[in-house]
Design a protein around this motif. Sequence first.
Motif, PDB file in Angstrom:
ATOM      1  N   ASP A 165      44.653  24.361  46.645  1.00 43.82           N
ATOM      2  CA  ASP A 165      45.712  25.212  47.577  1.00 43.82           C
ATOM      3  C   ASP A 165      46.245  26.157  47.058  1.00 43.82           C
ATOM      4  N   ALA A 166      46.273  26.981  46.296  1.00 44.73           N
ATOM      5  CA  ALA A 166      47.100  28.421  45.333  1.00 44.73           C
ATOM      6  C   ALA A 166      46.959  28.939  46.825  1.00 44.73           C
ATOM      7  N   ARG A 169      49.591  27.284  49.050  1.00 41.35           N
ATOM      8  CA  ARG A 169      51.622  27.457  48.950  1.00 41.35           C
ATOM      9  C   ARG A 169      52.128  28.494  48.654  1.00 41.35           C
ATOM     10  N   ALA A 170      51.450  29.320  48.498  1.00 42.01           N
ATOM     11  CA  ALA A 170      51.531  31.093  48.094  1.00 42.01           C
ATOM     12  C   ALA A 170      52.519  31.757  50.033  1.00 42.01           C
ATOM     13  N   CYS A 171      51.673  30.745  50.873  1.00 38.94           N
ATOM     14  CA  CYS A 171      52.284  31.821  52.467  1.00 38.94           C
ATOM     15  C   CYS A 171      53.434  31.333  52.159  1.00 38.94           C
ATOM     16  N   PRO A 172      54.097  32.696  53.267  1.00 42.97           N
ATOM     17  CA  PRO A 172      55.837  32.365  53.550  1.00 42.97           C
ATOM     18  C   PRO A 172      54.948  32.210  54.633  1.00 42.97           C
ATOM     19  N   LEU A 173      54.636  31.885  55.818  1.00 40.73           N
ATOM     20  CA  LEU A 173      54.071  31.378  56.754  1.00 40.73           C
ATOM     21  C   LEU A 173      53.917  30.075  56.568  1.00 40.73           C
ATOM     22  N   LEU A 174      54.155  28.720  56.219  1.00 40.34           N
ATOM     23  CA  LEU A 174      53.317  28.001  55.710  1.00 40.34           C
ATOM     24  C   LEU A 174      53.174  26.871  56.731  1.00 40.34           C
ATOM     25  N   ASP A 175      51.192  27.188  56.513  1.00 39.35           N
ATOM     26  CA  ASP A 175      51.096  25.856  57.524  1.00 39.35           C
ATOM     27  C   ASP A 175      50.337  26.624  59.041  1.00 39.35           C
ATOM     28  N   CYS A 209      48.887  35.537  49.143  1.00 36.43           N
ATOM     29  CA  CYS A 209      47.783  34.328  48.595  1.00 36.43           C
ATOM     30  C   CYS A 209      47.001  35.248  47.725  1.00 36.43           C
ATOM     31  N   GLU A 210      46.419  36.145  48.511  1.00 31.65           N
ATOM     32  CA  GLU A 210      45.529  37.489  47.822  1.00 31.65           C
ATOM     33  C   GLU A 210      46.435  37.225  45.513  1.00 31.65           C
ATOM     34  N   LYS A 211      47.401  37.122  45.605  1.00 32.84           N
ATOM     35  CA  LYS A 211      48.200  37.605  43.661  1.00 32.84           C
ATOM     36  C   LYS A 211      48.167  35.788  43.543  1.00 32.84           C
TER      37      LYS A 211
END
Length: 277
Positions: A165-166, A169-175, A209-211
Amino acid sequence: MANSDNNRRKFMATTLQSVGLTALGGLLWSGYSDEAKASPLVLRPPGALPEKEFLDACIKCGMCAEACVNRDSNVDKETGEQRPGTLQMAKGGDHRLIGTPFFIPREVPCYMCDDIPCVPVCPSGALDMPSLLNDKKELDINKATMGLAVVHKESCIAFWGLQCDACYRACPLLDEAISLEYQKNERTGKHAFLLPVVHSDVCTGCGLCEKACVTEKPAIFVLPREHSMGRAGSHYVKGWDKKDQQRVGDRKVEEIETHTKRSEKAPADYLNREIEY
């Protein structure tokens, strides 16, 4: 008299050489410019106008890139040193129009600064600040549409059944921009898939997310929206969506017809025969 003729010939030769070199330079620049403009998979800063308008408006001053790299938050917490900025200014060999800002998420993504320092400093309007204002007339990075993340299912190890779920989890707008969809793993019969799903109405295209993607070549990557999103066409209408229905005015849904060979037949002529689908 002989010297005068020689000088005249030298002057004419030099002039012709200069004209030839100028013309050649113009041709080379024109070819490069056309090539750069034909490279559409480029991500621009937040608030950037549509690509053609952006290229017309951008004066290639580099102030957005300077503001990005010099922002207060751009400091490595471990070393205290300044990190590379997100925005780069295109140079020869980048296959982008020289002097225009862009970013490569796999190298340095957009870190979604609350004050969006790169936008207010733009002197030409190429970065459109009003497009990033919320209802309170405040700058809101969540309104950015730099691109859209796309998941390549065959490369994403979450689709293999491995728990990862990398990107989520990295997304600043989680969920919100990325959610995890649970599906039963029919291959094992006792495990679940946790599949990343990108929501286009929320994703800003920041590239965090790509990073964060763990695969050698990222299985989730950001593309400009015009290349990552499909287009249904004007002849398809969401009848339940009032905004979409406005496109066809007072025209009734039943008046929008598509004529095919099948439409000439009655349903009983082809349904349930397992011949036509």
